[in-house]
Design a protein around this motif. Structure first.
Motif, mmCIF file in Angstrom:
data_model
loop_
_atom_site.group_PDB
_atom_site.id
_atom_site.type_symbol
_atom_site.label_atom_id
_atom_site.label_comp_id
_atom_site.label_asym_id
_atom_site.label_seq_id
_atom_site.Cartn_x
_atom_site.Cartn_y
_atom_site.Cartn_z
ATOM 1 N N LYS A 2 20.191 24.113 -42.222
ATOM 2 C CA LYS A 2 20.583 25.294 -41.589
ATOM 3 C C LYS A 2 21.078 25.676 -40.005
ATOM 4 O O LYS A 2 22.057 26.548 -40.112
ATOM 5 N N THR A 6 25.115 26.546 -39.714
ATOM 6 C CA THR A 6 25.380 27.789 -38.461
ATOM 7 C C THR A 6 26.465 27.309 -37.571
ATOM 8 O O THR A 6 27.526 28.193 -37.211
ATOM 9 N N VAL A 55 32.538 32.853 -43.415
ATOM 10 C CA VAL A 55 31.324 33.960 -43.949
ATOM 11 C C VAL A 55 29.997 33.654 -44.780
ATOM 12 O O VAL A 55 29.417 34.021 -44.674
ATOM 13 N N CYS A 57 29.761 30.907 -45.908
ATOM 14 C CA CYS A 57 28.595 29.732 -45.328
ATOM 15 C C CYS A 57 27.750 30.122 -44.520
ATOM 16 O O CYS A 57 25.747 30.423 -44.627
ATOM 17 N N TRP A 58 27.190 31.319 -43.450
ATOM 18 C CA TRP A 58 27.170 32.290 -42.607
ATOM 19 C C TRP A 58 26.229 33.203 -43.338
ATOM 20 O O TRP A 58 24.847 32.947 -42.860
ATOM 21 N N THR A 59 26.087 33.913 -44.716
ATOM 22 C CA THR A 59 25.741 34.732 -45.405
ATOM 23 C C THR A 59 24.745 34.133 -47.137
ATOM 24 O O THR A 59 24.093 33.965 -47.218
ATOM 25 N N GLY A 60 25.707 32.681 -46.752
ATOM 26 C CA GLY A 60 25.620 31.788 -47.943
ATOM 27 C C GLY A 60 26.015 32.652 -49.421
ATOM 28 O O GLY A 60 25.589 32.513 -50.731
ATOM 29 N N ALA A 61 26.125 33.517 -48.939
ATOM 30 C CA ALA A 61 27.226 34.046 -49.916
ATOM 31 C C ALA A 61 28.449 33.840 -50.373
ATOM 32 O O ALA A 61 29.378 34.591 -49.554
ATOM 33 N N VAL A 64 30.294 36.603 -50.726
ATOM 34 C CA VAL A 64 31.374 37.757 -49.599
ATOM 35 C C VAL A 64 32.290 36.960 -48.872
ATOM 36 O O VAL A 64 33.226 37.519 -48.278
ATOM 37 N N GLY A 65 32.328 35.714 -48.942
ATOM 38 C CA GLY A 65 33.628 35.283 -47.948
ATOM 39 C C GLY A 65 34.598 34.610 -49.225
ATOM 40 O O GLY A 65 36.233 35.088 -48.415
ATOM 41 N N THR A 68 35.638 38.513 -47.703
ATOM 42 C CA THR A 68 36.457 38.532 -46.823
ATOM 43 C C THR A 68 37.582 38.464 -46.930
ATOM 44 O O THR A 68 38.394 38.858 -46.402
ATOM 45 N N ARG A 109 30.358 43.151 -56.208
ATOM 46 C CA ARG A 109 29.193 42.799 -54.478
ATOM 47 C C ARG A 109 28.454 44.423 -54.263
ATOM 48 O O ARG A 109 27.371 43.824 -54.175
#
Length: 111
Positions: A2, A6, A55, A57-61, A64-65, A68, A109
């Motif tokens: 993780k 990040t 986004v 990778c960071w959110t794991g969603a 959302v990527g 964005t 979402r």
């Protein structure tokens, strides 16, 4: 793992911001040549894609990527259309398609 993800995501976001803000400098440093014409536009879209990847990778969603990416590319392409500059026959259909995708992704979402 993780922490590594990040760190890599932050690095890619930094490259994305660089592609958006100073694509000529990034092109010169990476490829030894500055992008011109549509190359500048494509470099900025690549910057948007890198930020969206960060986004996701960071959110794991992934949703959302993609949201964005779709929202930012809609805004950028619409800006190009309104500002004049580069306007091909598929620009406005692409803006409309990405606006629809942004709306659908936003709906998913929220629900």
């Amino acid at each position: 793992m993780k922490k590594l993800l990040t760190v890599v995501a932050v690095g890619e976001a930094a490259m994305g911001v660089a592609f958006l803000t100073v694509p000529s400098l990034v092109g010169q440093l990476l490829f030894g040549a500055e992008p011109t014409g549509t190359g500048m536009t494509i470099a900025r879209v690549a910057g948007v894609a890198l930020i969206a990847l960060c986004v996701a990778c960071w959110t794991g969603a992934p949703l959302v990527g993609m949201l964005t990416y779709s929202a930012l590319v809609t805004l950028y392409l619409a800006y190009l259309g309104f500002a004049g500059g580069l306007t091909g026959i598929l620009l406005w259909p692409a803006v409309i398609l990405h606006a629809i995708l942004t709306a659908l992704l936003t709906r998913d979402r929220l629900y």
